[in-house]
Design a protein around this motif. Structure first.
Motif, PDB file in Angstrom:
ATOM      1  N   GLY A   1     -15.668  -3.140   3.039  1.00 10.20           N
ATOM      2  CA  GLY A   1     -14.363  -3.425   3.630  1.00 10.20           C
ATOM      3  C   GLY A   1     -13.456  -2.211   3.604  1.00 10.20           C
ATOM      4  O   GLY A   1     -12.723  -1.945   4.567  1.00 10.20           O
ATOM      5  N   ALA A   2     -13.497  -1.457   2.510  1.00 11.09           N
ATOM      6  CA  ALA A   2     -12.693  -0.237   2.403  1.00 11.09           C
ATOM      7  C   ALA A   2     -13.148   0.793   3.424  1.00 11.09           C
ATOM      8  O   ALA A   2     -12.323   1.485   4.037  1.00 11.09           O
ATOM      9  CB  ALA A   2     -12.785   0.328   0.992  1.00 11.09           C
ATOM     10  N   ALA A   3     -14.471   0.917   3.613  1.00  7.43           N
ATOM     11  CA  ALA A   3     -14.993   1.868   4.597  1.00  7.43           C
ATOM     12  C   ALA A   3     -14.576   1.473   6.013  1.00  7.43           C
ATOM     13  O   ALA A   3     -14.160   2.327   6.809  1.00  7.43           O
ATOM     14  CB  ALA A   3     -16.514   1.940   4.488  1.00  7.43           C
ATOM     15  N   ASP A   4     -14.673   0.186   6.328  1.00 10.16           N
ATOM     16  CA  ASP A   4     -14.278  -0.281   7.662  1.00 10.16           C
ATOM     17  C   ASP A   4     -12.806   0.006   7.941  1.00 10.16           C
ATOM     18  O   ASP A   4     -12.447   0.515   9.011  1.00 10.16           O
ATOM     19  CB  ASP A   4     -14.536  -1.785   7.791  1.00 10.16           C
ATOM     20  CG  ASP A   4     -16.014  -2.134   7.830  1.00 10.16           C
ATOM     21  OD1 ASP A   4     -16.837  -1.230   8.054  1.00 10.16           O
ATOM     22  OD2 ASP A   4     -16.343  -3.319   7.629  1.00 10.16           O
ATOM     23  N   SER A   5     -11.955  -0.335   6.980  1.00 10.47           N
ATOM     24  CA  SER A   5     -10.516  -0.128   7.189  1.00 10.47           C
ATOM     25  C   SER A   5     -10.184   1.358   7.259  1.00 10.47           C
ATOM     26  O   SER A   5      -9.319   1.771   8.037  1.00 10.47           O
ATOM     27  CB  SER A   5      -9.716  -0.809   6.075  1.00 10.47           C
ATOM     28  OG  SER A   5      -9.948  -0.203   4.820  1.00 10.47           O
ATOM     29  N   ALA A   6     -10.872   2.174   6.474  1.00 11.91           N
ATOM     30  CA  ALA A   6     -10.617   3.617   6.487  1.00 11.91           C
ATOM     31  C   ALA A   6     -11.024   4.227   7.819  1.00 11.91           C
ATOM     32  O   ALA A   6     -10.298   5.063   8.392  1.00 11.91           O
ATOM     33  CB  ALA A   6     -11.361   4.291   5.341  1.00 11.91           C
ATOM     34  N   ALA A   7     -12.179   3.827   8.346  1.00 15.48           N
ATOM     35  CA  ALA A   7     -12.635   4.365   9.631  1.00 15.48           C
ATOM     36  C   ALA A   7     -11.708   3.946  10.766  1.00 15.48           C
ATOM     37  O   ALA A   7     -11.343   4.761  11.623  1.00 15.48           O
ATOM     38  CB  ALA A   7     -14.066   3.900   9.908  1.00 15.48           C
ATOM     39  N   LEU A   8     -11.307   2.679  10.770  1.00 16.29           N
ATOM     40  CA  LEU A   8     -10.387   2.210  11.810  1.00 16.29           C
ATOM     41  C   LEU A   8      -9.041   2.915  11.716  1.00 16.29           C
ATOM     42  O   LEU A   8      -8.455   3.296  12.734  1.00 16.29           O
ATOM     43  CB  LEU A   8     -10.190   0.700  11.680  1.00 16.29           C
ATOM     44  CG  LEU A   8     -11.279  -0.186  12.281  1.00 16.29           C
ATOM     45  CD1 LEU A   8     -11.009  -1.648  11.949  1.00 16.29           C
ATOM     46  CD2 LEU A   8     -11.366  -0.002  13.798  1.00 16.29           C
ATOM     47  N   ALA A   9      -8.542   3.079  10.496  1.00 17.26           N
ATOM     48  CA  ALA A   9      -7.254   3.753  10.321  1.00 17.26           C
ATOM     49  C   ALA A   9      -7.319   5.190  10.817  1.00 17.26           C
ATOM     50  O   ALA A   9      -6.375   5.691  11.452  1.00 17.26           O
ATOM     51  CB  ALA A   9      -6.846   3.716   8.849  1.00 17.26           C
TER      52      ALA A   9
ATOM     53  N   ILE B   1     -15.507   8.766  14.375  1.00 25.27           N
ATOM     54  CA  ILE B   1     -15.096   9.148  13.020  1.00 25.27           C
ATOM     55  C   ILE B   1     -15.928   8.324  12.044  1.00 25.27           C
ATOM     56  O   ILE B   1     -15.885   7.091  12.070  1.00 25.27           O
ATOM     57  CB  ILE B   1     -13.599   8.898  12.776  1.00 25.27           C
ATOM     58  CG1 ILE B   1     -12.757   9.726  13.739  1.00 25.27           C
ATOM     59  CG2 ILE B   1     -13.240   9.232  11.335  1.00 25.27           C
ATOM     60  CD1 ILE B   1     -11.259   9.580  13.530  1.00 25.27           C
ATOM     61  N   SER B   2     -16.692   9.005  11.211  1.00 26.61           N
ATOM     62  CA  SER B   2     -17.543   8.340  10.222  1.00 26.61           C
ATOM     63  C   SER B   2     -17.002   8.616   8.821  1.00 26.61           C
ATOM     64  O   SER B   2     -16.629   9.759   8.512  1.00 26.61           O
ATOM     65  CB  SER B   2     -18.984   8.844  10.319  1.00 26.61           C
ATOM     66  OG  SER B   2     -19.549   8.510  11.564  1.00 26.61           O
TER      67      SER B   2
END
Length: 205
Positions: free
Chosen positions: A45-53, A119-120
């Motif tokens: 979840g942290a990775a998903d939100s970070a990539a979207l942000a 962005i990865s």
């Protein structure tokens, strides 16, 4: 007779203790597995939100150079060579979700691709699973990986120079069935048109 019953009870007691200990061990083991699974979900979840942000911040930063390219008719140059600068947001959102970009520098990679940028991000949880009956879990951290894209939504567009002075006065964009008109001299706020021009979403990574 009573002595015999007492003897049988005495023999059964160690078995009872072993069974209880075994059940407790299993309970703690299942708890650890559940905690580790929750930690992995949190990392993803942290990775998903970070990539979207990161992708959303990059899209916000497109505003000034996008509008600057319109009067001189250099939009094609912008679309093929714009910078993607959203990684600072990835660090902030990862931290807000109990994780960090790991490694700090190469854990967020922006790959400009013309009309489709990527962005990865890779993250690691700030806290490990913790003490457990399962060996190796005390210092076990969870990892997550996600990729977001920034995609140009308007393959069909044209500009008009009404005065033949080399300055483009009007742009017309067809963005997946939605028409958008922009006058470079008085463009609308970027927040109103950025989502029409550029789509941001996660992709399988």
């Amino acid at each position: 007779m009573t002595a015999k019953l007492r003897g049988e009870a005495g023999q059964a007691f160690p078995i009872y203790v072993v069974m209880v200990a075994g059940l407790l061990f299993l309970a703690f083991a299942f708890f650890t597995v559940g905690k580790a699974s929750a930690l992995r979900n949190g990392a993803q979840g942290a990775a998903d939100s970070a990539a979207l942000a990161a992708a959303q911040q990059s899209r916000e930063l497109f505003g000034a150079p996008f509008y600057a390219s319109l009067p001189g008719g250099t939009l094609d140059v912008f679309l093929q060579g714009h910078p993607v600068l959203g990684c600072p947001a990835a660090h902030s959102y990862a931290a807000a979700n109990g994780a960090k970009i790991d490694p700090p520098v190469s854990g967020c990679i922006a790959s400009p691709g013309g009309e489709r940028d990527e962005i990865s991000v890779k993250v690691k949880t700030l806290k490990p699973v913790g003490a457990s009956v399962v060996p190796g879990m005390k210092k076990k951290f969870a990892n997550g990986h996600a990729t977001a894209v920034i995609e140009w939504r308007c393959p069909k567009w044209r500009s008009v120079d009404y005065n033949d002075d080399g300055v483009q006065d009007q742009y017309f964009f067809l963005c997946r069935g939605q028409m958008l008109t922009i006058s470079p001299e008085s463009p609308p706020p970027w927040s109103q048109v950025s989502k029409i021009l550029f789509d941001v979403h996660l992709v399988d990574s």
